[in-house]
Design an enzyme around this catalytic site. Structure first.
Site: not given
Length: 412
Positions: A179, A220, A222, A253, A256, A280, A288, A290, A320
């Site tokens: 990433w 990955e 995004k 993810d 993302h 993820h 994003d 997390d 993640d």
């Protein structure tokens, strides 16, 4: 009570024992960076940067490799099943030595491999293309500066070799996931050139063929990040095309994409064209951000698709998130167990009856079965799974977390 519930599920054609077997054999890769707020152990570790941010200052974060491993062992004891470690390159055992990212070697991660071997778990790896002077402008593998681009290429090449060594020594393939934060805050004049440079960099990184039984490459995507609101070089479309063409794993993810866009619906399409999927599992709140994973609709939908598409054997599930506003061990345990509970619910669906009703055009039965399934006491099955795996049940979890906080974290 468990035996009675097992019979109820059997009436719908659900084999509860089989579901528990699948749960026990489905590892989740615990991300090391929840334990120390993505600080890592480089000798001159600076601010996080590169579009990443951790909020909160809850006491007791890990400050050393030994403390991080101690916390990981505690978290693993609270999570039923046998899992994996997901490590970033900045977490090497450098012994206080200055080792730049393009100079990392297997020896800097040997103690982590030995630790995983002792724990009886597998390990995944990630190059760390952020929080470094050569990433301050937000560009790494797509940088127009050739020296910068080559630096990050060498870092990723070194990371793949480390991943291969991890997989070989532990006897379980290491997923090495790339990433990068590359993008721009405002509108670019030439998007294509950035993406062509990224493609060239990836081709160079992946040019050395590694044994897939040791290393699995993943890329990955995004949508946007802090400082890359207008343009991200490695978009979903870019990496979807690249992973399909090069037959690498694709990493999706959950944080993302657009806040109203879930990744569950992408899974059936993606798995038609790429060999393997890396997930993820995260939770974005408006961006994003997390947040710690919950057993919410999005997480349940992701797990449902994995089971309904029968692709668990081609999917690598990782987490993640990083939350410094709460007890970090609790974050690991609550988030991982939420993902597991969502998977269990998916495994307890009356899959055969649902497919039969759908093929027959009996959408009434399909809808009815889905709602009936929600009302069944699945939590009894979850408690049995925790008991068999030697992990605390739901009512015991917080007590175990608080006990460790008092005995260990409060003294840091």
């Amino acid at each position: 009570m468990f035996d009675q519930i097992k019979e109820k599920y059997a009436e719908l054609g659900v084999d509860v024992e089989r579901a528990l077997e699948v749960m026990a054999s489905t590892p989740i890769s615990l991300h090391c960076w929840q334990g120390d707020d993505v600080a890592g152990f480089e000798s001159d570790a600076g601010e996080l940067g590169s579009g990443l941010a951790v909020t909160g200052n809850y006491p007791g974060k890990a400050r050393t490799i030994d403390e991080l491993r101690q916390d990981l062992e505690q978290a693993l004891s609270l999570i039923p099943g046998n899992h994996r470690l997901n490590l970033h390159a900045i977490y090497g055992d450098f012994g206080g030595e200055k080792v730049d990212r393009d100079e990392i070697e297997v020896k800097h991660f040997q103690s982590w491999i030995d630790w995983c071997k002792k724990q009886g778990i597998g390990m995944d790896f990630n190059p760390s293309c952020f929080s470094h002077p050569k990433a301050d402008d937000g560009l790494t593998l797509s940088s127009p500066d050739e020296e910068t681009r080559q630096f990050w290429i060498k870092h990723c090449q070194a990371s793949r070799k480390i991943g291969a060594a991890i997989g070989e020594q532990l006897g379980s393939p290491c997923v090495t996931n790339i990433w990068i934060p590359d993008g721009m805050k405002d509108l670019p004049a030439d998007r294509l050139s950035f993406r062509r440079r990224l493609e060239t960099s990836l081709n160079e990184i992946l040019s050395e063929k590694l044994d897939p039984s040791h290393n699995i490459d993943a890329v990955e995507c995004k949508l946007f990040g802090i400082g890359s609101e207008s343009f991200v070089v490695g978009s979903h479309e870019f990496y979807m095309g690249y992973a399909q063409r090069e037959q690498t794993a694709l990493c999706l993810d959950a944080g993302h994409f657009h806040p109203t866009e879930g990744i569950a619906d992408k899974i059936s399409s993606v798995m038609m064209y790429v060999p393997e999927l890396l997930l993820h599992v995260s939770r974005g709140v408006r961006w994003d951000s997390d947040h710690v994973v919950l057993m919410d609709d999005q997480t349940q939908a992701i797990m449902q698709e994995l089971v309904r598409c029968d692709v668990l054997d081609r999917t690598h599930i990782g987490l993640d998130f990083f939350d410094a506003s709460i007890n970090r061990i609790a974050a690991w345990a609550i988030g991982t167990r939420a993902a597991q509970k969502s998977l269990l619910l998916a495994l307890l669906e009356p899959a055969e009856k649902l497919r039969e009703a759908e093929l027959a055009g009996d959408y009434t039965t399909r809808l009815g079965l889905l709602e009936i399934n929600k009302a069944l006491p699945w939590s009894v099955v979850w408690e049995e799974f925790c008991r068999r795996q030697g992990a605390p049940g739901e009512l015991e979890l917080l007590g175990a977390v608080k006990e460790y906080e008092t005995a260990v974290l409060s003294k840091r």
